[in-house]
Design a protein around this motif. Structure first.
Motif, mmCIF file in Angstrom:
data_model
loop_
_atom_site.group_PDB
_atom_site.id
_atom_site.type_symbol
_atom_site.label_atom_id
_atom_site.label_comp_id
_atom_site.label_asym_id
_atom_site.label_seq_id
_atom_site.Cartn_x
_atom_site.Cartn_y
_atom_site.Cartn_z
ATOM 1 N N SER A 12 37.479 29.474 42.836
ATOM 2 C CA SER A 12 36.614 29.393 41.653
ATOM 3 C C SER A 12 35.399 30.302 41.794
ATOM 4 N N GLY A 13 34.880 30.442 43.015
ATOM 5 C CA GLY A 13 33.732 31.308 43.230
ATOM 6 C C GLY A 13 34.077 32.779 43.102
ATOM 7 N N CYS A 14 35.313 33.123 43.407
ATOM 8 C CA CYS A 14 35.742 34.525 43.286
ATOM 9 C C CYS A 14 35.899 34.956 41.825
ATOM 10 N N ALA A 15 36.146 34.008 40.923
ATOM 11 C CA ALA A 15 36.415 34.367 39.528
ATOM 12 C C ALA A 15 35.274 35.164 38.894
ATOM 13 N N VAL A 17 32.902 36.719 40.392
ATOM 14 C CA VAL A 17 32.644 37.906 41.213
ATOM 15 C C VAL A 17 33.592 39.040 40.852
ATOM 16 N N VAL A 18 34.894 38.724 40.746
ATOM 17 C CA VAL A 18 35.851 39.793 40.439
ATOM 18 C C VAL A 18 35.694 40.276 39.001
ATOM 19 N N LEU A 19 35.368 39.376 38.081
ATOM 20 C CA LEU A 19 35.206 39.779 36.688
ATOM 21 C C LEU A 19 33.980 40.674 36.512
ATOM 22 N N ILE A 20 32.819 40.192 36.954
ATOM 23 C CA ILE A 20 31.579 40.952 36.774
ATOM 24 C C ILE A 20 31.595 42.212 37.641
ATOM 25 N N GLY A 21 32.095 42.075 38.859
ATOM 26 C CA GLY A 21 32.226 43.254 39.718
ATOM 27 C C GLY A 21 33.168 44.278 39.115
ATOM 28 N N GLY A 22 34.261 43.808 38.524
ATOM 29 C CA GLY A 22 35.237 44.710 37.912
ATOM 30 C C GLY A 22 34.658 45.503 36.768
ATOM 31 N N TRP A 23 33.957 44.825 35.850
ATOM 32 C CA TRP A 23 33.432 45.573 34.711
ATOM 33 C C TRP A 23 32.241 46.457 35.115
ATOM 34 N N THR A 24 31.530 46.065 36.181
ATOM 35 C CA THR A 24 30.416 46.898 36.655
ATOM 36 C C THR A 24 30.926 48.200 37.260
ATOM 37 N N VAL A 25 31.924 48.091 38.135
ATOM 38 C CA VAL A 25 32.486 49.290 38.772
ATOM 39 C C VAL A 25 33.200 50.160 37.741
ATOM 40 N N ALA A 58 40.877 43.622 38.094
ATOM 41 C CA ALA A 58 39.921 42.512 38.008
ATOM 42 C C ALA A 58 40.437 41.409 37.092
ATOM 43 N N LEU A 59 41.030 41.789 35.963
ATOM 44 C CA LEU A 59 41.568 40.784 35.043
ATOM 45 C C LEU A 59 42.733 40.024 35.671
ATOM 46 N N ALA A 60 43.595 40.743 36.396
ATOM 47 C CA ALA A 60 44.713 40.081 37.070
ATOM 48 C C ALA A 60 44.201 39.128 38.146
ATOM 49 N N ALA A 61 43.195 39.571 38.916
ATOM 50 C CA ALA A 61 42.622 38.713 39.963
ATOM 51 C C ALA A 61 41.940 37.495 39.354
ATOM 52 N N LEU A 62 41.278 37.684 38.216
ATOM 53 C CA LEU A 62 40.651 36.557 37.516
ATOM 54 C C LEU A 62 41.702 35.519 37.141
#
Length: 199
Positions: A12-15, A17-25, A58-62
């Motif tokens: 749940s904590g990674c969700a 992180v991967v979403l916001i990190g994904g759109w930032t990168v 990122a979307l797949a990881a989410l």
């Protein structure tokens, strides 16, 4: 016995992180031509976008994060767990259906809308009406979370059709939706040590 396994805190904590990190990168890769305030996340996931692979991953990881969290969130009511898991599946499908580089995509938009709905409804569907339930699963916080997600999603729809802040609105609703599972899991893990009356 714990209400949820500790690994659910990681999923749940990674969700968020991967979403916001994904759109930032992905936005950095896209460069100054991309405006995160006015343009949606889907622009970053479109075919031909410089950060296509980052946003798609990122979307797949989410989606995987939400599925794992739904599996581990044993304290939640089953309809809520199913809705959270379904939201995870739709995030994964959205990653598999990127929009074209120009124009919209009905399939992409429809699946994203279904995902928004599942992720907005899961908190209230997961609620436990018992007074001794973990804070994140009590009816009032769960209902408030769902209402906040619905209102922010409605703002996003309005901005998509009439405004110029669609990117900001989408980031708000997706951030809330990705963070709430972590709040619920954390409250469940804390609850095994909380023997006082429900507040």
């Amino acid at each position: 016995m714990r209400l949820v396994p500790r690994w659910a805190l990681f999923s749940s904590g990674c969700a968020p992180v991967v979403l916001i990190g994904g759109w930032t990168v992905a936005a950095r890769l896209e460069g100054p031509a991309y405006d995160p305030a006015t343009q949606t996340i889907s622009v970053l996931a479109a075919y031909g976008a410089a950060g296509f692979w980052v946003m798609t991953s990122a979307l797949a990881a989410l989606g995987i994060c939400h599925l794992l969290t739904a599996l581990g969130l044993r304290a939640a009511a089953l309809p809520g767990r199913v809705a959270l898991g379904a939201g995870g599946v739709t995030a994964f499908v959205v990653a598999l259906l990127p929009p074209p580089s120009s124009g919209g995509s009905l399939r992409h938009g429809a699946v994203a809308a279904v995902g928004f709905a599942f992720l907005a409804l899961w908190p209230v569907l997961a609620a436990d009406r018992r007074r001794a339930a973990p804070w994140g699963l009590r009816l009032v916080p769960s209902t408030a979370a769902t209402l906040l997600m619905v209102v922010s999603a409605a703002w996003f729809v309005v901005e998509m059709h009439f405004g110029d802040a669609a990117g900001t609105a989408e980031r708000l609703v997706t951030s809330i939706q990705s963070l709430w599972p972590f709040v619920v899991v954390a409250s469940c893990l804390r609850h095994r040590y909380d023997t006082g009356p429900a507040r």
